[in-house]
Enzyme design. Sequence first.
Site, PDB file in Angstrom:
ATOM      1  N   ASP A  68       0.920  -1.062   0.135  1.00 34.13           N
ATOM      2  CA  ASP A  68       0.076   0.079   0.181  1.00 34.13           C
ATOM      3  C   ASP A  68       1.196   1.274  -0.079  1.00 34.13           C
ATOM      4  O   ASP A  68       1.056   1.993   0.944  1.00 34.13           O
ATOM      5  CB  ASP A  68      -1.030  -0.060   1.218  1.00 34.13           C
ATOM      6  CG  ASP A  68      -1.803   1.118   1.036  1.00 34.13           C
ATOM      7  OD1 ASP A  68      -2.315   1.648   0.198  1.00 34.13           O
ATOM      8  OD2 ASP A  68      -2.506   1.371   2.150  1.00 34.13           O
ATOM      9  N   LYS A  70       0.566   3.854  -2.199  1.00 36.97           N
ATOM     10  CA  LYS A  70      -0.304   4.932  -2.832  1.00 36.97           C
ATOM     11  C   LYS A  70       0.631   5.903  -3.788  1.00 36.97           C
ATOM     12  O   LYS A  70       0.982   7.013  -3.416  1.00 36.97           O
ATOM     13  CB  LYS A  70      -0.723   5.718  -1.839  1.00 36.97           C
ATOM     14  CG  LYS A  70      -1.801   4.944  -0.903  1.00 36.97           C
ATOM     15  CD  LYS A  70      -2.732   5.936   0.207  1.00 36.97           C
ATOM     16  CE  LYS A  70      -3.610   5.174   0.967  1.00 36.97           C
ATOM     17  NZ  LYS A  70      -3.064   4.216   1.895  1.00 36.97           N
ATOM     18  N   LEU A  71       1.261   5.302  -4.822  1.00 39.10           N
ATOM     19  CA  LEU A  71       1.995   5.708  -5.592  1.00 39.10           C
ATOM     20  C   LEU A  71       1.336   7.093  -6.391  1.00 39.10           C
ATOM     21  O   LEU A  71       0.252   7.081  -6.828  1.00 39.10           O
ATOM     22  CB  LEU A  71       2.519   5.263  -6.897  1.00 39.10           C
ATOM     23  CG  LEU A  71       3.247   3.723  -6.139  1.00 39.10           C
ATOM     24  CD1 LEU A  71       3.540   2.799  -7.494  1.00 39.10           C
ATOM     25  CD2 LEU A  71       4.558   4.097  -5.498  1.00 39.10           C
ATOM     26  N   ASP A  73       3.141  10.263  -8.808  1.00 37.83           N
ATOM     27  CA  ASP A  73       4.302  10.956  -9.382  1.00 37.83           C
ATOM     28  C   ASP A  73       4.200  11.001 -10.851  1.00 37.83           C
ATOM     29  O   ASP A  73       2.997  10.864 -11.400  1.00 37.83           O
ATOM     30  CB  ASP A  73       5.475   9.994  -8.939  1.00 37.83           C
ATOM     31  CG  ASP A  73       6.738  11.001  -8.786  1.00 37.83           C
ATOM     32  OD1 ASP A  73       6.965  11.968  -9.584  1.00 37.83           O
ATOM     33  OD2 ASP A  73       7.646  10.711  -7.839  1.00 37.83           O
TER      34      ASP A  73
HETATM   35  O1  C5P Z   1      -6.420  -0.751  12.348  1.00 36.30           O
HETATM   36  P1  C5P Z   1      -7.585  -0.528  11.226  1.00 36.30           P
HETATM   37  O2  C5P Z   1      -8.528  -1.514  11.238  1.00 36.30           O
HETATM   38  O3  C5P Z   1      -7.952   0.794  11.373  1.00 36.30           O
HETATM   39  O4  C5P Z   1      -6.628  -0.367  10.149  1.00 36.30           O
HETATM   40  C1  C5P Z   1      -6.992  -0.087   8.749  1.00 36.30           C
HETATM   41  C2  C5P Z   1      -6.189   0.042   7.668  1.00 36.30           C
HETATM   42  O5  C5P Z   1      -6.620   0.686   6.542  1.00 36.30           O
HETATM   43  C3  C5P Z   1      -4.797   1.066   7.727  1.00 36.30           C
HETATM   44  O6  C5P Z   1      -3.455   0.369   7.405  1.00 36.30           O
HETATM   45  C4  C5P Z   1      -5.237   2.333   7.444  1.00 36.30           C
HETATM   46  O7  C5P Z   1      -4.123   3.149   6.742  1.00 36.30           O
HETATM   47  C5  C5P Z   1      -6.101   1.726   6.129  1.00 36.30           C
HETATM   48  N1  C5P Z   1      -7.023   2.731   5.788  1.00 36.30           N
HETATM   49  C6  C5P Z   1      -7.876   3.235   6.433  1.00 36.30           C
HETATM   50  N2  C5P Z   1      -9.059   4.057   5.977  1.00 36.30           N
HETATM   51  C7  C5P Z   1      -8.897   4.498   4.826  1.00 36.30           C
HETATM   52  C8  C5P Z   1      -7.820   4.151   3.972  1.00 36.30           C
HETATM   53  C9  C5P Z   1      -6.958   3.167   4.382  1.00 36.30           C
HETATM   54  O8  C5P Z   1      -8.394   3.055   7.610  1.00 36.30           O
HETATM   55  N3  C5P Z   1     -10.136   5.416   4.283  1.00 36.30           N
END
Ligand code: C5P
EC number: 4.1.1.23
Length: 239
Positions: A68, A70-71, A73
């Site tokens: 993950d 998220k590129l 550029d």
């Molecule tokens: O611990 P948790 O279940 O909240 O982790 C969710 C994962 O999903 C984390 O890696 C977080 O960066 C990612 N994420 C998120 N909400 C978003 C996009 C990504 O929680 N909108």
Amino acid sequence: MNSQDGVKNARDRLIIALDVPTAAEAVELTNRLSGDISFFKIGLQLYTAEGPAIVHRVLASGANVFLDLKLFDIPNTVSKAVAAAAGLGVSMLTIHLAGGRNMIEAAVAACPPELLLLGVTVLTSFDSESLRETGVQSDVEEQALRLAGLGADCGIRGLVASPHELVALRSRLGGDIKIVTPGVRPAWSAADDQKRFTTPMEAVQRGADYLVIGRPITAHPQPSEAARKIVSEIASAER
Ligand code: C5P
């Protein structure tokens, strides 16, 4: 589908976020969960600290990896990074759809069929006001749908989307595009900093293909037990 197939299918749809700072902690978690989980997400924190070596170690456990990063550029740089990620052997990789048509098309062109490229639309940390500050006048939902449509038009085969966007995305883009959904909390777990979450069952019923879940499993005193409970909730949503 018999119930064993159902559990296997459900297990393949659960991705655990390895949001830890060191390889040692990540490996400990993958070892503890390896019997129950077949997919782990490595994000910016762990990848920046430990590099490709941690990807190889998780892959060596037999699991799949969602990288993950998220590129975002210029097209040339992103296409080379996509090819490099493909070379690592990961199964999923994220790019920002806000990078625009040329960048998305370059990423899609560099992506081999075995790698699922996922487009990120609008981060949930944005609201309409913070979008406006970047020059975007649309509200969050409209902008997310616009970027998802642009991604699909450029040939992207997957998206990351919150549970609240699933119904609108499915009605706009149909059933073929793969959708990976974070922001999921089982009824028995703490919300942590997630504000607008749904349960695993609701997310699957609304059209998520894969769920990304971190702390309800990784911070649970018995991570395997937490993972098994979520897998069985996904399996029951499929029936
Ligand atoms: O611990 P948790 O279940 O909240 O982790 C969710 C994962 O999903 C984390 O890696 C977080 O960066 C990612 N994420 C998120 N909400 C978003 C996009 C990504 O929680 N909108």
